[in-house]
Design an enzyme around this catalytic site. Structure first.
Site, PDB file in Angstrom:
ATOM      1  N   GLU A 156       0.887  -1.433  -0.406  1.00  0.00           N
ATOM      2  CA  GLU A 156      -0.166   0.081   0.399  1.00  0.00           C
ATOM      3  C   GLU A 156       0.690   1.283   0.229  1.00  0.00           C
ATOM      4  O   GLU A 156       1.464   1.350   0.536  1.00  0.00           O
ATOM      5  CB  GLU A 156      -0.199  -0.239   0.931  1.00  0.00           C
ATOM      6  CG  GLU A 156      -1.578   1.099   1.219  1.00  0.00           C
ATOM      7  CD  GLU A 156      -2.704   1.435   2.261  1.00  0.00           C
ATOM      8  OE1 GLU A 156      -3.169   2.062   2.591  1.00  0.00           O
ATOM      9  OE2 GLU A 156      -2.640   0.553   3.448  1.00  0.00           O
ATOM     10  N   ASN A 209      -4.635   4.860  -1.128  1.00  0.00           N
ATOM     11  CA  ASN A 209      -5.820   5.570  -1.888  1.00  0.00           C
ATOM     12  C   ASN A 209      -6.674   6.697  -2.083  1.00  0.00           C
ATOM     13  O   ASN A 209      -5.970   7.556  -2.601  1.00  0.00           O
ATOM     14  CB  ASN A 209      -5.827   5.802   0.127  1.00  0.00           C
ATOM     15  CG  ASN A 209      -5.501   4.957   1.261  1.00  0.00           C
ATOM     16  OD1 ASN A 209      -6.085   4.723   1.514  1.00  0.00           O
ATOM     17  ND2 ASN A 209      -4.598   4.911   1.148  1.00  0.00           N
ATOM     18  N   GLU A 237      -8.114   2.348  -2.759  1.00  0.00           N
ATOM     19  CA  GLU A 237      -8.671   2.473  -2.256  1.00  0.00           C
ATOM     20  C   GLU A 237      -9.971   3.403  -1.312  1.00  0.00           C
ATOM     21  O   GLU A 237      -9.152   4.462  -1.828  1.00  0.00           O
ATOM     22  CB  GLU A 237      -7.995   2.290  -0.671  1.00  0.00           C
ATOM     23  CG  GLU A 237      -7.284   0.361  -0.692  1.00  0.00           C
ATOM     24  CD  GLU A 237      -6.074   0.113   0.582  1.00  0.00           C
ATOM     25  OE1 GLU A 237      -6.637   0.674   1.466  1.00  0.00           O
ATOM     26  OE2 GLU A 237      -5.592  -0.939   0.516  1.00  0.00           O
ATOM     27  N   ASP A 287     -12.241   0.413   2.326  1.00  0.00           N
ATOM     28  CA  ASP A 287     -11.153   0.274   3.296  1.00  0.00           C
ATOM     29  C   ASP A 287     -12.033   0.966   4.373  1.00  0.00           C
ATOM     30  O   ASP A 287     -13.031   1.634   5.059  1.00  0.00           O
ATOM     31  CB  ASP A 287     -10.329   1.799   3.026  1.00  0.00           C
ATOM     32  CG  ASP A 287      -9.030   1.411   3.973  1.00  0.00           C
ATOM     33  OD1 ASP A 287      -8.709   0.941   4.400  1.00  0.00           O
ATOM     34  OD2 ASP A 287      -8.319   2.629   4.006  1.00  0.00           O
ATOM     35  N   GLU A 291      -6.422  -5.099   8.524  1.00  0.00           N
ATOM     36  CA  GLU A 291      -5.302  -3.843   8.991  1.00  0.00           C
ATOM     37  C   GLU A 291      -5.030  -3.871  10.243  1.00  0.00           C
ATOM     38  O   GLU A 291      -5.689  -3.969  10.966  1.00  0.00           O
ATOM     39  CB  GLU A 291      -5.180  -3.158   8.560  1.00  0.00           C
ATOM     40  CG  GLU A 291      -6.914  -2.438   8.284  1.00  0.00           C
ATOM     41  CD  GLU A 291      -6.851  -1.028   7.875  1.00  0.00           C
ATOM     42  OE1 GLU A 291      -5.598  -0.353   7.286  1.00  0.00           O
ATOM     43  OE2 GLU A 291      -7.793  -0.476   7.363  1.00  0.00           O
TER      44      GLU A 291
END
Length: 813
Positions: free
Chosen positions: A580, A635, A667, A697, A754
């Protein structure tokens, strides 16, 4: 009187007397009518009609006199001297001309009419005795003084009365009566004068040979000719007058039509007494014309303007101005008044135009209102607010009062617009305004600055302003916390409030608003739904954030931000599944700035869009250089989605970096899904069509609506770290994780857990799910070169429960 009647009946032929009186009456009535016509003309036209009237009158008087003389029985031969006979008709015409001219100059003024009539009467008398001088007979004519004086008085008196009546009443009946009185003046004067005659016979014929005389036969012919002319003139005048009367009526009707078609009310008055109006005026007054004419202008002036109207009438002002007009039902109308001097009916008058400006006033008032008020809520706008703040400050400077300014905006109001539409949002704003009025009772002013921002200005005694502001702010917060029922929906919003005080926090409107805004910003950062009083430290913090914003803008432009990568592992905790990409910022002066600080700053300032593009470009460029096809996750913020060009940006970045779309994961958070759902769905579907993967997310912390999972094209759910960190300590957290995993399995969605930071969390996840994992236990975010070994092997080498490959990364983070 008896002697006059005896003279009339015994010494005259009654038939000729009747003829004389008839001709005289016709002449006099015709003359009065001609004088009336003269009044309707000016200049040469009036002069022509005056001369014609005088000629007809003088001829008529002369004809009466000599017909009466023919009727007189002298019992001896009679003849009439030509020169005196002709001279007598000139006397009749010239002698009465000044009287008629004077009368026409001001017929309605009694003294002028009486004096003019007196002159006419004297002219008649002069003609009579001049005509008597034309007699030639065998006798000496002797006049008795008393009857001569009586004849003069009778002629002058009835002549004066005749013109007085004709001038006073200018109507058909008035003209007829005036003509008959004038005829009576002539007849009465003539026979009174004849009574004064005494004949003393003498020897001889009385007429010398060679004298130029009219015999009675010739005189009769002359009189007949003059009489015929008088009758013909009367007939012609009657025809002309009828024609001109029709023309005048047609002209009057035309002017009346023009006046009645005017939008303005028209009123003609003389000395303040109304003598004519048009249809628009009767409509304004609400009365028929016959109930208006004859009334005073003051009857239709509003009470507050009566003195002003009196002053205007007294000074004969004609300038344009506004005043208040009162209708018959008491309604007061604002009107615009303009006057002009005219001549009406042969006399000076004023025509006044009145324009109803009620609609203009209403429009002006509406414009004035809109210029100072918000059209939606009816609250004051920014312009009026600033005026009132300045005025309140000026008053406070002269007293022991102080001011408090509350600046507030609505929390979560944007979601109302996005989910329910702007019409519903407008209804909520209207109800918010109503609640503010109730909660801020006694406020100096409540204003809407725009959008969902409002201001309340309060006054209080010096020293009590802070307590009053806190009290009102608390009432406002409590009031707006109550749900808003709109249709079938119950909408929940809240508010944050910033407070500044005068004079502690500012000396003018600009400074008070600025400091209240700073306090509002602090209230929002404190968690919203609360209030904050301005403190100078807030201003320093705000200035610091503004500097940071400028520096962040510069860092994005110069691409000096760092992009760190955090690994994602499969369920075994060793096999690499991807990375990520996360932005990191090391400020040249302040050192590392936490993402918790600069990411919200970027979102507030709009810098999140270029920042997001920078992260996307860097992540895709880095991932495209890897030897193994590991996925890269980036993101996406709501602001990037709202910008409208996200699909084009992603397409361009993928093409330029050469990264296959299947290796890119975008995300998005649940909060993004409630903002313009249809547009969001269209964008996510277009991104999905490129071949990349869409990840939801922080699942479980937002709205968690199952309808989102059904409608949106997600490929993976990320379980929020708050649930993962509670594993081993909270059985409910484990149940939630199992439920999310089961839901994802049923929808054939991948799952990432996560925030894995302990061995216990890792073990429980491995036992209960097949989810991918991410967290500090497995690997902290770090630059890409830190993971060179991991990228080469695709798996982590575990030793003693530790992952030595990432100790360096952990230390750098």
């Amino acid at each position: 009187m008896i002697k006059v009647l005896a003279c009339l009946t015994q010494q005259h032929d009654p038939r000729l007397i009747a003829l004389a009186v008839f001709i005289c009456a016709i002449a006099c009535i015709t003359v009065v009518a001609m004088l009336t016509r003269a009044l309707k003309n000016r200049g040469m036209g009036r002069a022509a009609w005056t001369i014609a009237a005088t000629f007809a009158f003088g001829s008529g008087v002369w004809a009466l006199h000599f017909i009466a003389m023919l009727a007189f029985q002298a019992h001896m031969p009679v003849a009439y001297d030509v020169s005196w006979t002709v001279f007598s008709i000139l006397v009749a015409i010239i002698g009465t001309l000044p009287g008629f001219a004077l009368f026409l100059s001001a017929p309605r003024r009694p003294l002028v009419a009486l004096l003019g009539g007196t002159i006419v009467g004297l002219g008649i008398t002069a003609m009579h005795f001049t005509g008597m001088m034309a007699m030639r007979l065998g006798a000496i004519v002797i006049f008795q003084r008393s009857y001569v004086i009586a004849a003069i008085i009778v002629g002058a008196a009835f002549g004066a009365l005749a013109l007085f009546v004709a001038g006073r009443w200018q109507t058909t009946a008035g003209r007829l009566l005036g003509g008959l009185l004038l005829a009576f003046a002539i007849v009465a004067m003539h026979f009174t004068g004849m009574t004064a005659v005494v004949l003393a016979p003498v020897l001889g014929p009385g007429i010398a040979p060679g004298d130029a005389v009219f015999t009675p036969a010739l005189l009769a012919i002359a009189v007949a000719a003059i009489s015929s002319l008088i009758l013909l003139a009367g007939l012609m005048f009657a025809l002309i007058d009828a024609r001109m009367e029709r023309r005048d009526l047609a002209e009057t009707w035309r002017l009346r039509q023009i006046a009645d078609s005017a939008f303005e009310g028209l009123m003609i008055h003389r000395d303040g007494i109304i003598i004519d109006v048009n249809a628009a005026f009767t409509g304004m007054v609400g009365l028929p014309k016959d109930q208006i004419i004859g009334r005073s202008v003051l009857d239709f002036a509003a009470q507050q303007d009566i003195a002003h109207v009196k002053e205007r009438l007294a000074t004969s002002r004609n300038d344009l101005e506004e005043c208040a007009f009162r209708a018959a039902n008491g309604t007061v109308l604002p009107v615009e008044v303009l006057a002009r001097d005219i001549e009406y009916g042969g006399k000076p008058a004023k025509v006044v135009a009145l324009r109803d400006i009620s609609e203009r006033k209403k429009a002006a008032e509406q414009l004035e209102y809109l210029a100072h008020h918000d059209p939606l809520t009816g609250l004051a706008n920014r312009s009026l607010l600033r005026e009132r703040i300045s005025a309140s400050i000026a008053l406070a400077e002269k007293s022991d009062e102080s001011l408090a300014l509350l600046l507030l905006d609505l929390d979560r109001f944007k979601a109302v617009n996005d989910l329910h539409g702007h019409p519903i949002g407008d209804q909520v704003l209207v109800r918010v305004a109503a609640r503010l009025r109730a909660a801020a009772r006694g406020a100096e002013i409540i204003a809407r600055l725009g959008g969902d921002e409002f201001v309340i200005l309060l006054t209080a005694e010096a020293g009590a302003e802070a307590a009053r502001a806190a009290e009102v702010a608390q009432r406002v917060i409590a009031s707006l916390t109550e749900p808003f029922e709109v249709g079938a929906s119950f909408l929940q919003i809240n508010t944050s409030i910033g407070v500044s005080l005068y004079p502690q926090h500012g000396a003018d409107a600009d400074e008070l608003l600025k400091n209240a805004d700073t306090a509002l910003y602090s209230a929002k950062r404190a968690g919203r739904g609360t209030q904050r009083m301005f403190d100078p430290a807030m201003d320093a913090e705000l200035r610091r954030r503004r500097h940071l914003e400028q520096d962040l803008r510069l860092a994005i432009r110069r691409r000096t931000l760092d992009i760190h990568f955090q690994p994602l592992f499969k369920n075994d905790g060793k096999t690499l599944a991807g990375f990520e990409a996360l932005a990191r910022w090391r400020h040249p002066a302040f050192g590392p700035i936490s993402p918790a600080d600069f990411i919200p700053l970027a979102e507030e300032s709009g810098l999140i869009v270029p920042l997001g593009r920078l992260v996307l470009e860097t992540a895709c460029t880095e991932a495209a250089s890897w030897s193994q096809p590991h996925r890269i996750a980036v993101n996406i913020s709501p602001a990037q989605l709202r910008a409208g060009n996200l699909v084009a940006t992603v397409t361009e970045v993928l093409a330029r970096t050469g990264l296959p779309p299947s290796r890119l994961e975008l995300e998005v958070t649940e909060s993004l899904l409630i903002e313009d759902t249809e547009a969001t769905l269209a964008t996510l579907s277009a991104l999905k069509a490129l071949g990349l993967r869409i990840v939801l997310d922080d699942f479980g912390t937002g709205y968690s609506s199952l309808s989102y999972l059904r409608r949106f094209p997600f490929d993976k759910l990320k379980i929020d770290r708050s649930f993962i960190q509670a594993l081993g300590e909270n059985d409910e957290a484990m149940a939630i994780v199992r439920a999310i995993v089961a839901l994802a399995d049923s929808l054939t969605l991948d799952v990432t857990a996560e925030g894995v930071e302990t061995e216990t969390q890792l073990r429980l996840l491995q036992e209960e799910s097949n989810a991918e994992m991410q967290g500090y236990l497995l690997g902290r975010p770090a630059p890409a070169d830190t993971f060179s070994g991991l990228l080469a092997t695709g798996a982590a080498k575990q030793a003693g429960g530790r992952f030595p490959h990432f100790e360096a990364a952990a230390n750098q983070a």
